[in-house]
Design an enzyme around this catalytic site. Structure first.
Site, PDB file in Angstrom:
ATOM      1  N   CYS A 131      -1.472 -16.413  24.090  1.00 20.92           N
ATOM      2  CA  CYS A 131      -1.857 -15.175  23.336  1.00 20.92           C
ATOM      3  C   CYS A 131      -1.061 -13.709  24.242  1.00 20.92           C
ATOM      4  O   CYS A 131      -0.792 -12.631  23.473  1.00 20.92           O
ATOM      5  CB  CYS A 131      -3.469 -14.598  23.674  1.00 20.92           C
ATOM      6  SG  CYS A 131      -3.909 -15.396  25.018  1.00 20.92           S
ATOM      7  N   HIS A 244      -5.657  -8.114  24.668  1.00 18.19           N
ATOM      8  CA  HIS A 244      -4.794  -8.039  25.800  1.00 18.19           C
ATOM      9  C   HIS A 244      -4.093  -7.039  25.952  1.00 18.19           C
ATOM     10  O   HIS A 244      -3.415  -6.479  24.963  1.00 18.19           O
ATOM     11  CB  HIS A 244      -3.946  -9.406  25.872  1.00 18.19           C
ATOM     12  CG  HIS A 244      -4.725 -10.678  26.067  1.00 18.19           C
ATOM     13  ND1 HIS A 244      -6.195 -10.749  26.277  1.00 18.19           N
ATOM     14  CD2 HIS A 244      -4.393 -11.899  25.990  1.00 18.19           C
ATOM     15  CE1 HIS A 244      -6.395 -12.069  26.372  1.00 18.19           C
ATOM     16  NE2 HIS A 244      -5.347 -12.805  26.249  1.00 18.19           N
TER      17      HIS A 244
HETATM   18  N1  LIG Z   1      -8.982 -17.301  22.825  1.00 17.18           N
HETATM   19  C1  LIG Z   1      -7.876 -16.807  22.570  1.00 17.18           C
HETATM   20  O1  LIG Z   1      -7.422 -15.710  22.727  1.00 17.18           O
HETATM   21  C2  LIG Z   1      -6.690 -17.912  22.653  1.00 17.18           C
HETATM   22  C3  LIG Z   1      -5.459 -17.339  22.287  1.00 17.18           C
HETATM   23  C4  LIG Z   1      -4.420 -18.325  22.211  1.00 17.18           C
HETATM   24  C5  LIG Z   1      -4.613 -19.827  21.986  1.00 17.18           C
HETATM   25  N2  LIG Z   1      -5.979 -20.001  22.491  1.00 17.18           N
HETATM   26  C6  LIG Z   1      -6.146 -21.603  22.374  1.00 17.18           C
HETATM   27  O2  LIG Z   1      -6.958 -21.810  21.261  1.00 17.18           O
HETATM   28  C7  LIG Z   1      -7.851 -22.926  21.764  1.00 17.18           C
HETATM   29  C8  LIG Z   1      -9.176 -22.771  21.374  1.00 17.18           C
HETATM   30  O3  LIG Z   1      -9.492 -21.814  22.177  1.00 17.18           O
HETATM   31  P1  LIG Z   1     -10.705 -20.732  22.269  1.00 17.18           P
HETATM   32  O4  LIG Z   1     -10.681 -19.449  22.677  1.00 17.18           O
HETATM   33  O5  LIG Z   1     -11.343 -20.686  20.911  1.00 17.18           O
HETATM   34  O6  LIG Z   1     -11.679 -21.847  22.703  1.00 17.18           O
HETATM   35  P2  LIG Z   1     -13.227 -22.082  22.748  1.00 17.18           P
HETATM   36  O7  LIG Z   1     -14.089 -20.792  22.181  1.00 17.18           O
HETATM   37  O8  LIG Z   1     -13.830 -22.580  23.921  1.00 17.18           O
HETATM   38  O9  LIG Z   1     -13.586 -23.166  21.520  1.00 17.18           O
HETATM   39  C9  LIG Z   1     -13.234 -24.338  21.779  1.00 17.18           C
HETATM   40  C10 LIG Z   1     -13.513 -25.259  20.456  1.00 17.18           C
HETATM   41  O10 LIG Z   1     -13.060 -26.526  20.500  1.00 17.18           O
HETATM   42  C11 LIG Z   1     -14.017 -27.386  20.336  1.00 17.18           C
HETATM   43  N3  LIG Z   1     -13.680 -28.631  21.002  1.00 17.18           N
HETATM   44  C12 LIG Z   1     -13.880 -28.986  22.316  1.00 17.18           C
HETATM   45  N4  LIG Z   1     -13.638 -30.039  22.465  1.00 17.18           N
HETATM   46  C13 LIG Z   1     -13.578 -30.719  21.688  1.00 17.18           C
HETATM   47  C14 LIG Z   1     -13.311 -32.084  21.022  1.00 17.18           C
HETATM   48  N5  LIG Z   1     -13.228 -33.199  22.029  1.00 17.18           N
HETATM   49  N6  LIG Z   1     -13.045 -32.251  19.967  1.00 17.18           N
HETATM   50  C15 LIG Z   1     -13.262 -31.314  18.814  1.00 17.18           C
HETATM   51  N7  LIG Z   1     -13.373 -30.183  19.136  1.00 17.18           N
HETATM   52  C16 LIG Z   1     -13.561 -29.840  20.330  1.00 17.18           C
HETATM   53  C17 LIG Z   1     -15.255 -26.688  20.573  1.00 17.18           C
HETATM   54  O11 LIG Z   1     -16.284 -27.366  19.670  1.00 17.18           O
HETATM   55  P3  LIG Z   1     -17.645 -27.350  20.424  1.00 17.18           P
HETATM   56  O12 LIG Z   1     -18.164 -26.227  19.908  1.00 17.18           O
HETATM   57  O13 LIG Z   1     -18.129 -28.588  19.642  1.00 17.18           O
HETATM   58  O14 LIG Z   1     -17.758 -27.541  21.906  1.00 17.18           O
HETATM   59  C18 LIG Z   1     -14.880 -25.196  20.021  1.00 17.18           C
HETATM   60  O15 LIG Z   1     -15.044 -25.300  18.533  1.00 17.18           O
HETATM   61  C19 LIG Z   1      -7.146 -23.345  23.019  1.00 17.18           C
HETATM   62  O16 LIG Z   1      -6.301 -24.372  23.052  1.00 17.18           O
HETATM   63  C20 LIG Z   1      -6.854 -22.015  23.571  1.00 17.18           C
HETATM   64  O17 LIG Z   1      -5.897 -22.320  24.770  1.00 17.18           O
HETATM   65  C21 LIG Z   1      -6.979 -19.223  22.708  1.00 17.18           C
END
Ligand SMILES: NC(=O)c1ccc[n+]([C@@H]2O[C@H](COP(=O)([O-])OP(=O)(O)OC[C@H]3O[C@@H](n4cnc5c(N)ncnc54)[C@H](OP(=O)(O)O)[C@@H]3O)[C@@H](O)[C@H]2O)c1
Length: 348
Positions: A131, A244
């Site tokens: 990001c 950000h």
């Molecule tokens: N947030 C940002 O600004 C951002 C920006 C760029 C990239 N990313 C990337 O995008 C990804 C998600 O980030 P996020 O911020 O959305 O995180 P988050 O809010 O913590 O959400 C994580 C998601 O992954 C699911 N998950 C976790 N363990 C799993 C498993 N074993 N099998 C299937 N699903 C699973 C969770 O499901 P449950 O609800 O069932 O736990 C939830 O839906 C990460 O790789 C992060 O690095 C995020």
């Protein structure tokens, strides 16, 4: 008009990025036939409202991708590593938000306004940038085009939604506890984040830089096609919920001017110039949350570098930094005929 429609999956549909993907699929009129939502076993069976329908979250596991045309993965690196190969084998295009495969030379890492040509060489997986990198490059790329980038220094001001949904709850909980005068609790960050700033995003490497800082260097090189680009990043978490920001100082090959820099930024499709110092106009996270473009301002000739510019850029980490960029990649692939439904369903 007849339009092909796609069977789409979101892996990580209950998370911060997954929820924004759901919203953007609808708001941007993605040609959606069927939508399937996946998360961990913890969320399986949960109901999610989407476009007047109730969808049930399924557990993401091997074997579920047979009917799916395109799967947006937003569930972290381990889930991508475990399930993306299975999806590709099933003929499903994977558009991944995790860092797992970004530096794999066989996987294109794409910001559509910068290196769309890379989409053509995919082998089933498209990676999307970190990001902070995505937001920073929306200011840096037009300046590189204008003056030829030599190296850059960046300090980020990263919102808590960049860590995920739980981190947003942690910040809000700490602010509420502070207002009530009760002890603050923390789980996500090593220190209190409310009323504080933490000079750590990700874990520390042997050279003292964090993983996020190293990603900014490596991903900038790959996306801009500058393999020897020198980057020094300091990534900082701030108590902002969404969007950000980055303070960037860059050195260029050719002479620079503020006027030419402003013109280059204003002409770039990914950026909105907000740069009127006399009126105190510059981009802030509150103004650029839930915006497609990233805001660029505070452009000035740097006083410490030859041919240097300093500027400020702000953009939505959940949109341009994640869900939106992933969706823009899919939209472009459809427009260019690089993504087609397996079974051509027709909507009238
Ligand atoms: N947030 C940002 O600004 C951002 C920006 C760029 C990239 N990313 C990337 O995008 C990804 C998600 O980030 P996020 O911020 O959305 O995180 P988050 O809010 O913590 O959400 C994580 C998601 O992954 C699911 N998950 C976790 N363990 C799993 C498993 N074993 N099998 C299937 N699903 C699973 C969770 O499901 P449950 O609800 O069932 O736990 C939830 O839906 C990460 O790789 C992060 O690095 C995020």
């Amino acid at each position: 008009m007849k339009t092909s429609s796609f069977t789409v999956a979101i892996v990580g549909a209950t998370g911060a990025v997954g929820q924004e993907l759901l919203r953007l699929l609808r708001e941007r009129n993605f040609p959606l036939g069927t939508l399937r939502l996946f998360a961990s076993a913890r969320s399986a069976g949960r109901s999610v409202e989407f476009g007047g329908k109730t969808l049930t979250v399924e557990e993401a596991r091997p074997g579920v991708f047979g009917d799916i045309d395109v799967a947006f993965f937003a569930a972290g690196g381990p889930v991508t590593r475990a399930l993306a190969p299975d999806a590709v084998k099933a003929g499903c295009l994977v558009i991944d938000k995790s860092s797992a495969l970004r530096m794999d030379p066989t996987v294109p890492l794409v910001i559509p306004e910068i290196n769309p040509q890379e989409l053509r060489r995919h082998q089933g997986i498209i990676a999307n940038p970190n990001c902070s990198t995505a937001v920073t490059l929306m200011g840096l790329w037009p300046l590189h085009q204008a003056f030829g980038l030599k190296r850059y220094f960046v300090s980020t001001y990263q919102s808590v939604s960049g860590t995920g949904a739980e981190a947003v709850r942690e910040l809000e909980g700490q602010i509420q506890s502070h207002a009530k005068g009760v002890p603050l609790t923390r789980k996500v960050y090593p220190y209190q984040i409310a009323f504080n700033v933490l000079p750590q995003v990700d874990t520390f490497g042997a050279n003292g830089y964090t993983g996020e800082e190293t990603k900014m260097m490596l991903e900038s090189r790959k996306i801009m096609g500058l393999p020897n680009l020198r980057v020094s990043a300091t990534c900082v978490r701030v108590p902002v919920v969404r969007a950000h920001s980055a303070a960037v100082t860059a050195e260029f090959e050719r002479p620079v001017s503020v006027e030419a820099a402003r013109a280059a930024v204003a002409a770039f499709s990914g950026a909105q110039l907000v740069d009127e110092p006399a009126q105190m106009k510059y981009p802030t996270p509150l103004d650029f949350a839930e915006k497609v473009k990233c805001g660029v301002g505070r452009i000035r000739v740097d006083t410490a570098l030859e041919n240097g510019l300093s500027f400020w850029v702000t953009g939505d980490n959940l949109w341009k930094g994640a869900a939106l960029n992933a969706l823009q990649n899919a939209e472009l692939m459809i427009r260019e005929g690089l993504l087609r439904p397996k079974a051509v369903a027709v909507m009238t």
